[in-house]
Motif scaffolding. Sequence first.
Motif, short mmCIF file in Angstrom:
data_model
loop_
_atom_site.label_atom_id
_atom_site.label_comp_id
_atom_site.label_asym_id
_atom_site.label_seq_id
_atom_site.Cartn_x
_atom_site.Cartn_y
_atom_site.Cartn_z
N TYR A 263 0.90 -1.30 -0.07
CA TYR A 263 0.09 -0.08 0.04
C TYR A 263 0.98 1.34 0.04
O TYR A 263 0.67 2.21 -0.75
N LEU A 264 2.04 1.32 0.86
CA LEU A 264 2.64 2.45 0.78
C LEU A 264 3.66 2.71 -0.22
O LEU A 264 3.99 3.74 -0.88
N CYS A 265 4.06 1.46 -0.72
CA CYS A 265 5.24 1.74 -1.97
C CYS A 265 4.03 2.27 -3.21
O CYS A 265 4.72 3.13 -3.89
N GLN A 266 2.97 1.85 -3.32
CA GLN A 266 2.23 2.28 -4.52
C GLN A 266 1.72 3.91 -4.05
O GLN A 266 1.78 4.64 -4.91
N ARG A 267 1.47 4.37 -2.90
CA ARG A 267 1.20 5.58 -2.40
C ARG A 267 2.33 6.62 -2.52
O ARG A 267 2.10 7.60 -3.26
N TYR A 268 3.67 6.09 -2.10
CA TYR A 268 4.72 6.80 -1.92
C TYR A 268 5.76 6.77 -2.98
O TYR A 268 6.69 7.57 -2.97
N GLY A 269 5.77 5.45 -3.53
CA GLY A 269 6.70 5.23 -4.52
C GLY A 269 8.06 4.76 -3.87
O GLY A 269 8.95 4.46 -4.64
N TRP A 270 7.83 4.16 -2.63
CA TRP A 270 9.02 3.48 -2.21
C TRP A 270 9.38 2.27 -2.91
O TRP A 270 8.60 1.59 -3.51
N GLN A 271 10.67 1.78 -2.82
CA GLN A 271 11.23 0.50 -3.03
C GLN A 271 10.45 -0.70 -2.32
O GLN A 271 10.43 -0.44 -0.94
N ARG A 272 9.96 -1.61 -2.84
CA ARG A 272 9.74 -2.83 -2.08
C ARG A 272 10.56 -3.77 -1.35
O ARG A 272 11.64 -4.03 -2.28
N GLY A 273 10.67 -4.08 -0.29
CA GLY A 273 11.53 -4.97 0.39
C GLY A 273 11.41 -5.28 1.90
O GLY A 273 10.64 -4.32 2.62
#
Length: 201
Positions: free
Chosen positions: A83-93
């Motif tokens: 959810y946060l990766c989609q919202r803020y564009g963070w790298q997933r890991g």
Amino acid sequence: MQSASEQWFDEAYYQRYYFDKKTRVVDPAHADRLGAFVCSYLQYLRVPVQRVLDMGCGIGLWQGMVARHLPGACYQGVEYSAYLCQRYGWQRGSVVDYAAPEPFDFVICQGVLPYLSAQDLRRALDNLGRLCRGALYLEAVTHEDYERGTIDEGLTDPRQHRHRTQTYRQGLGRHFIDMGGGLWLSRQAQVPLFALEAPGW
């Protein structure tokens, strides 16, 4: 018990613990003081910081603090929540097995490790040692914090594991020197220290 499921960290979780002013665990004034302290301590120790990894960056509270206090440093946010990766564009890991081409000068890991099982916690602490060549800021509530009443259990996610302080210290001690205040200096860092500056030396 298993580590937290990725389904836990959905929009409802962040609404409860970060966005709702009545139930959020984040005090903006506290966050500002913390950022100023940690970054000033890094500057005092003369730890050169060009690359910053925020491991479990959440809503990105450290991004602005790094920009203010460590100008010119490159910030990398990594997050387990889809959810946060989609919202803020963070790298997933995940802190358990995230890998990078080279270690970072400053690694932040705040409020992440209590969501891990004992086995995954050991793996994560070793991984933080690999990811960091300078300094680590680590925040994690422990079993002893609950025993002493330091924790407001009404605000704290009850699903967190209550690992003992010694578990963290043993895992971190293989890779870091305890500098106090949540800051740990990598044993790889070329930083001269006086003996009494480092409680964990």
